[in-house]
Structures are given as structure tokens and as C-alpha cells.
Design a protein around this motif. Structure first.
Motif, PDB file in Angstrom:
ATOM      1  N   LEU A 154      -1.307  24.888 -21.800  1.00  0.00           N
ATOM      2  CA  LEU A 154      -0.495  25.039 -20.561  1.00  0.00           C
ATOM      3  C   LEU A 154      -0.029  23.304 -19.886  1.00  0.00           C
ATOM      4  O   LEU A 154      -1.264  23.133 -20.235  1.00  0.00           O
ATOM      5  CB  LEU A 154      -1.131  25.949 -19.029  1.00  0.00           C
ATOM      6  CG  LEU A 154      -0.767  27.031 -19.023  1.00  0.00           C
ATOM      7  CD1 LEU A 154      -1.848  27.750 -17.889  1.00  0.00           C
ATOM      8  CD2 LEU A 154       0.735  27.110 -18.684  1.00  0.00           C
ATOM      9  N   PRO A 155       0.828  22.860 -19.411  1.00  0.00           N
ATOM     10  CA  PRO A 155       0.736  21.274 -19.398  1.00  0.00           C
ATOM     11  C   PRO A 155       0.336  21.161 -17.800  1.00  0.00           C
ATOM     12  O   PRO A 155      -0.394  20.146 -17.565  1.00  0.00           O
ATOM     13  CB  PRO A 155       2.227  21.381 -19.104  1.00  0.00           C
ATOM     14  CG  PRO A 155       2.838  22.216 -20.064  1.00  0.00           C
ATOM     15  CD  PRO A 155       1.962  23.781 -19.947  1.00  0.00           C
ATOM     16  N   ALA A 156      -0.101  22.357 -17.418  1.00  0.00           N
ATOM     17  CA  ALA A 156      -0.543  21.728 -16.161  1.00  0.00           C
ATOM     18  C   ALA A 156      -0.926  23.612 -14.964  1.00  0.00           C
ATOM     19  O   ALA A 156      -0.236  24.647 -15.999  1.00  0.00           O
ATOM     20  CB  ALA A 156       0.131  21.273 -14.679  1.00  0.00           C
ATOM     21  N   TYR A 157      -2.227  24.133 -14.370  1.00  0.00           N
ATOM     22  CA  TYR A 157      -2.016  25.535 -14.180  1.00  0.00           C
ATOM     23  C   TYR A 157      -2.156  25.541 -13.395  1.00  0.00           C
ATOM     24  O   TYR A 157      -2.216  24.621 -11.976  1.00  0.00           O
ATOM     25  CB  TYR A 157      -3.564  25.120 -13.825  1.00  0.00           C
ATOM     26  CG  TYR A 157      -4.346  25.397 -15.246  1.00  0.00           C
ATOM     27  CD1 TYR A 157      -5.565  26.733 -15.752  1.00  0.00           C
ATOM     28  CD2 TYR A 157      -4.934  24.999 -16.257  1.00  0.00           C
ATOM     29  CE1 TYR A 157      -5.939  27.520 -16.460  1.00  0.00           C
ATOM     30  CE2 TYR A 157      -5.433  25.624 -17.464  1.00  0.00           C
ATOM     31  CZ  TYR A 157      -5.988  26.588 -17.531  1.00  0.00           C
ATOM     32  OH  TYR A 157      -6.673  27.031 -18.928  1.00  0.00           O
ATOM     33  N   PRO A 158      -0.612  27.130 -13.159  1.00  0.00           N
ATOM     34  CA  PRO A 158       0.211  27.555 -11.617  1.00  0.00           C
ATOM     35  C   PRO A 158      -1.486  27.528 -10.426  1.00  0.00           C
ATOM     36  O   PRO A 158      -2.276  28.112 -11.010  1.00  0.00           O
ATOM     37  CB  PRO A 158       0.780  28.474 -12.187  1.00  0.00           C
ATOM     38  CG  PRO A 158       0.672  28.072 -13.789  1.00  0.00           C
ATOM     39  CD  PRO A 158      -0.857  27.602 -14.167  1.00  0.00           C
ATOM     40  N   LEU A 159      -0.850  28.086  -9.225  1.00  0.00           N
ATOM     41  CA  LEU A 159      -1.604  28.642  -8.672  1.00  0.00           C
ATOM     42  C   LEU A 159      -1.512  30.003  -8.395  1.00  0.00           C
ATOM     43  O   LEU A 159      -0.671  30.958  -8.678  1.00  0.00           O
ATOM     44  CB  LEU A 159      -0.834  28.729  -7.349  1.00  0.00           C
ATOM     45  CG  LEU A 159      -1.723  28.903  -6.298  1.00  0.00           C
ATOM     46  CD1 LEU A 159      -2.828  28.668  -5.178  1.00  0.00           C
ATOM     47  CD2 LEU A 159      -0.528  29.541  -4.895  1.00  0.00           C
ATOM     48  N   GLY A 160      -2.648  30.125  -9.092  1.00  0.00           N
ATOM     49  CA  GLY A 160      -3.707  31.874  -8.990  1.00  0.00           C
ATOM     50  C   GLY A 160      -4.004  32.307 -10.462  1.00  0.00           C
ATOM     51  O   GLY A 160      -4.690  32.796 -10.543  1.00  0.00           O
ATOM     52  N   ILE A 161      -4.084  31.175 -11.153  1.00  0.00           N
ATOM     53  CA  ILE A 161      -3.765  31.154 -12.227  1.00  0.00           C
ATOM     54  C   ILE A 161      -5.543  30.465 -12.731  1.00  0.00           C
ATOM     55  O   ILE A 161      -5.849  29.305 -12.819  1.00  0.00           O
ATOM     56  CB  ILE A 161      -2.884  30.624 -13.501  1.00  0.00           C
ATOM     57  CG1 ILE A 161      -1.877  31.534 -13.305  1.00  0.00           C
ATOM     58  CG2 ILE A 161      -3.971  30.497 -14.824  1.00  0.00           C
ATOM     59  CD1 ILE A 161      -1.281  31.399 -14.608  1.00  0.00           C
ATOM     60  N   LYS A 162      -6.837  31.026 -13.460  1.00  0.00           N
ATOM     61  CA  LYS A 162      -8.491  30.782 -13.867  1.00  0.00           C
ATOM     62  C   LYS A 162      -8.157  30.065 -14.893  1.00  0.00           C
ATOM     63  O   LYS A 162      -7.423  31.242 -15.889  1.00  0.00           O
ATOM     64  CB  LYS A 162      -9.410  31.590 -12.859  1.00  0.00           C
ATOM     65  CG  LYS A 162      -9.330  31.346 -11.464  1.00  0.00           C
ATOM     66  CD  LYS A 162     -10.005  32.143 -11.838  1.00  0.00           C
ATOM     67  CE  LYS A 162     -10.447  32.976  -9.932  1.00  0.00           C
ATOM     68  NZ  LYS A 162     -11.785  33.518  -9.475  1.00  0.00           N
TER      69      LYS A 162
END
Length: 204
Positions: free
Chosen positions: A196-204
Motif C-alpha cells: 500500500l502506498p498509504a493506509y486508508p481510513l479503517g485499515i490497521k
């Protein structure tokens, strides 16, 4: 003389005890056109429940300043309770934000990306083939993430949306991203998160 001293001590203790009490103001912020007619207000630490029959502001008396947990439930609304981490004389406002129930409100996530929470994996893959599956990010500025390699490998891109969001949209965005997380976990295990290039909201 002894009785006089005991009387003074009792009056002093009573005064100090009363002075510890904190009055908290409970304020409703109704974001719908519907009037509140029934609900329950909870103070967890005191084991106290109040029956509320209108949207009028009210006060509650707490034994002393400190940390408390408050909640409000109503069958008529989605309710979000906001309050200071510690209730003090200067920070004593509890705000109850009333939102329309999901079934009564246009699901705001629909205008961002297709609703996917109720879809099975096969249906998700159909959307994926159409290039319609995206993780959702909310940011104050436009994100410039490179999801090209990730999308080629896993079929999911990203959509960048405004950071000014209400609690309902925030909840829906997190649920949307977690549904994609569930799909990828089932298919690839946890290893995909490293790409992942960045972590989206809700994902740990």
C-alpha cells in the motif's frame, strides 16, 4: 468548646463536599428536520440513565470533576455524543449530534464510490474489472499517491475526497475500506498491505 469545633468542622466538610459537584450542560445539535420525542442519556460511571422526551437542552450534576463516559440512544436518530476528555468547571458541555437514520438519509458514500458492503467477492470482482473499486481517503489537500503498481497487482485504486466530513460519512468510508481489506485478506493474506502506498481510513 469541643462541640463548637465539631460543628465548624462539619460545616466546612459539607461546604467542601458540595463545592466538588460539577454541573454539565447537555446540548442537542439536531441536523434533521425531525423533532426528538424519545431517547435515553447514559452516564456510565454513575450507572445513571435519564429518559429524554424532547430536544431541549438540560443539565446533569456530577459528583466531581474528572473523566466520564456519556452516551445517547434514540430509535429516531443516529446520535453522536461529543464531550471533553475531562469534565471541569470550564469544560462542561456535552454535545449530542442528531443525524437522520441510515434508512432515512441518502447514503453519502454513494456519490463517492459504489456501495460495496453487501456485495460478495464475485460482485466485487465485476466492479474491479470495470475499474470502479477504490480505497477512499479524506484529506485537507489533494493526495498525489501512486497507486498504479498496486492497482495493476490487486485491481484496486484510490479516490481522494474532501476532509470536511460528518460522522456518518466517516463511518461509511471506514466500512467501505474494511470491506476491501476483507476481500484482499481472503485472497492474498495480510501481505498485500506491505504494498500500500498509504493506509486508508479503517485499515490497521
Amino acid at each position: 468548646m469541643k462541640n463548637c469545633i465539631l460543628t465548624i468542622f462539619f460545616l466546612f466538610t459539607l461546604t467542601v463536599s458540595q463545592a466538588k459537584e460539577i454541573t454539565a450542560n447537555v446540548v442537542f445539535e439536531n441536523r434533521t428536520g425531525k423533532q426528538l420525542t424519545a431517547g435515553k442519556f447514559y452516564i456510565k460511571e454513575l450507572g445513571k440513565t435519564l429518559d429524554i422526551t424532547s430536544g431541549a437542552d438540560f443539565t446533569v450534576t456530577l459528583p466531581e470533576k474528572g473523566k466520564y463516559s456519556f452516551a445517547f440512544k434514540s430509535d429516531e436518530f443516529e446520535a453522536y455524543t461529543v464531550y471533553p476528555a475531562r469534565i471541569t468547571e470550564n469544560k462542561n458541555t456535552i454535545t449530542i449530534r442528531l443525524m437522520a437514520k441510515h434508512t432515512e438519509d441518502v447514503m453519502k458514500i454513494d456519490i463517492l464510490t459504489p456501495r460495496i458492503n453487501g456485495l460478495n467477492n464475485e460482485q466485487l470482482e465485476t466492479l474491479m474489472a470495470q475499474g470502479q473499486l477504490n480505497f477512499i481517503f479524506h484529506c485537507i489537500y489533494k493526495l498525489n499517491l501512486d497507486f498504479t503498481a498496486f492497482q495493476v497487482t490487486y485491481g484496486i485504486g484510490y479516490a481522494s475526497k474532501n476532509c470536511i466530513i460528518d460522522p456518518l460519512t466517516l463511518k461509511q468510508t471506514a466500512e467501505h475500506n474494511r470491506r476491501l481489506e476483507q476481500y484482499l485478506n481472503e485472497k492474498y493474506g495480510e501481505g498485500w498491505k506491505q504494498d500500500l502506498p498509504a493506509y486508508p481510513l479503517g485499515i490497521k
